[in-house]
Design an enzyme around this catalytic site. Structure first.
Site, PDB file in Angstrom:
ATOM      1  CE  LYS A  99      -2.228  -0.722   3.851  1.00 16.72           C
ATOM      2  NZ  LYS A  99      -1.607  -1.959   4.303  1.00 16.72           N
ATOM      3  NE  ARG A 107      -3.836  -1.313  10.175  1.00 20.50           N
ATOM      4  CZ  ARG A 107      -2.775  -0.772   9.590  1.00 20.50           C
ATOM      5  NH1 ARG A 107      -2.794   0.478   9.188  1.00 20.50           N
ATOM      6  NH2 ARG A 107      -1.682  -1.466   9.398  1.00 20.50           N
ATOM      7  NE  ARG A 113       7.564  -3.174   5.871  1.00 18.90           N
ATOM      8  CZ  ARG A 113       6.265  -2.878   5.853  1.00 18.90           C
ATOM      9  NH1 ARG A 113       5.641  -2.677   4.727  1.00 18.90           N
ATOM     10  NH2 ARG A 113       5.593  -2.800   6.972  1.00 18.90           N
ATOM     11  NE  ARG A 126       7.316  -0.406  10.478  1.00 18.83           N
ATOM     12  CZ  ARG A 126       6.289  -0.259   9.647  1.00 18.83           C
ATOM     13  NH1 ARG A 126       6.420   0.426   8.522  1.00 18.83           N
ATOM     14  NH2 ARG A 126       5.122  -0.772   9.921  1.00 18.83           N
ATOM     15  NE  ARG A 179       2.055  -4.718  11.395  1.00 25.69           N
ATOM     16  CZ  ARG A 179       2.872  -4.087  10.552  1.00 25.69           C
ATOM     17  NH1 ARG A 179       4.104  -4.516  10.390  1.00 25.69           N
ATOM     18  NH2 ARG A 179       2.456  -3.040   9.891  1.00 25.69           N
TER      19      ARG A 179
HETATM   20  P1  AMP Z   1       1.247   0.505   9.097  1.00 26.97           P
HETATM   21  O1  AMP Z   1       2.509   1.247   8.859  1.00 26.97           O
HETATM   22  O2  AMP Z   1       0.070   1.074   8.354  1.00 26.97           O
HETATM   23  O3  AMP Z   1       1.382  -0.975   8.864  1.00 26.97           O
HETATM   24  O4  AMP Z   1       0.883   0.687  10.662  1.00 26.97           O
HETATM   25  C1  AMP Z   1       1.773   0.316  11.675  1.00 26.97           C
HETATM   26  C2  AMP Z   1       1.010   0.125  12.982  1.00 26.97           C
HETATM   27  O5  AMP Z   1       0.369   1.353  13.352  1.00 26.97           O
HETATM   28  C3  AMP Z   1      -0.116  -0.903  12.937  1.00 26.97           C
HETATM   29  O6  AMP Z   1       0.348  -2.232  13.146  1.00 26.97           O
HETATM   30  C4  AMP Z   1      -0.994  -0.422  14.091  1.00 26.97           C
HETATM   31  O7  AMP Z   1      -0.442  -0.756  15.338  1.00 26.97           O
HETATM   32  C5  AMP Z   1      -0.898   1.102  13.934  1.00 26.97           C
HETATM   33  N1  AMP Z   1      -1.950   1.622  13.033  1.00 26.97           N
HETATM   34  C6  AMP Z   1      -1.777   2.207  11.804  1.00 26.97           C
HETATM   35  N2  AMP Z   1      -2.944   2.577  11.275  1.00 26.97           N
HETATM   36  C7  AMP Z   1      -3.892   2.207  12.166  1.00 26.97           C
HETATM   37  C8  AMP Z   1      -5.314   2.283  12.193  1.00 26.97           C
HETATM   38  N3  AMP Z   1      -6.001   2.817  11.162  1.00 26.97           N
HETATM   39  N4  AMP Z   1      -5.966   1.812  13.293  1.00 26.97           N
HETATM   40  C9  AMP Z   1      -5.303   1.275  14.330  1.00 26.97           C
HETATM   41  N5  AMP Z   1      -3.964   1.146  14.376  1.00 26.97           N
HETATM   42  C10 AMP Z   1      -3.253   1.616  13.300  1.00 26.97           C
END
Ligand code: AMP
Length: 209
Positions: free
Chosen positions: A13, A88, A127, A155, A166
């Protein structure tokens, strides 16, 4: 043009969103990036969010919905956006509808990038992240960021057991949103198991460009 990008963590994404915003001058609204910035800045929101993020769990809806509401409200009405990593959960999708209705904005498409979970686990273990400039790249780049020369790191939430959590969280909370947007008639699906440019080509076709 207002677009949502759906897909499991690691489905591409962020990479695709970055290409789209460059080309169409859209605002790239990525909740993961916003939360990581809050963690790095040690703001109260960041300190609260970190424990969920490190475990691969979702940050509570109210926190994320408030953050996105402010971001959307602060945006110029003329500019389109691409939402990456939000919504989400069903509660976030409903809150987004309400926020957009208030701002008199609509959604043009929700594009879901489909990818086998085992490919995702493999992808995410290679990554790398640059804490200095916030860029995500792959292990093939070496130890130093090609943009700012910062030290590249894995990360915490890209470690395998966290990635598996996740993916479970995605299947339980986020995958049902695919039906939510299908019901609204704006869902498009594309295959994520292709080279980046081929995915991008399909993405452009999916949004009618
Ligand atoms: P991402 O970089 O989008 O994979 O997000 C990394 C982490 O941030 C996720 O595993 C969640 O812990 C948190 N996170 C990001 N976006 C959301 C969301 N819309 N709702 C809840 N937690 C989020």
């Amino acid at each position: 043009m207002n677009i949502i990008l759906l897909g499991a963590p690691g489905s591409g994404k962020g990479t695709q969103a970055a290409k789209l915003v460059d080309y169409f001058d859209l605002a790239h609204i990525a909740t993961g990036d916003m939360l990581r910035a809050a963690v790095a800045g040690q703001t109260p929101l960041g300190i609260e969010a970190k424990k969920y993020m490190d475990a691969g769990d979702l940050v509570p809806d109210l926190v994320v919905i408030g953050m996105i509401g402010e971001r959307l409200a602060a945006m110029g009405a003329a500019r389109g956006f691409i939402l990456d990593g939000f919504p989400r959960t069903a509660a976030q999708a409903i809150a987004l509808d309400e926020q957009l209705a208030e701002l008199q904005r609509g959604l043009d498409a929700a594009v879901a990038i489909e990818l086998d979970p085992e490919i995702i686990v493999k992808r995410m273990s290679s990554r790398r992240f640059c804490p200095l400039c916030g860029r995500t790249t792959t292990a093939t780049e070496g130890d130093a960021c090609a943009t700012c020369d910062g030290d590249l790191v894995i990360r915490d939430d890209d470690k395998e057991e966290v990635v598996r959590n996740r993916l479970t969280v995605y299947a339980e909370n986020t995958a049902p949103l695919i039906d939510y947007y299908r019901g609204k008639g704006i869902l498009r699906t594309i295959k994520g198991d292709q080279p980046v440019d081929a995915v991008y080509y399909d993405l452009l076709a999916a949004i009618g460009q």
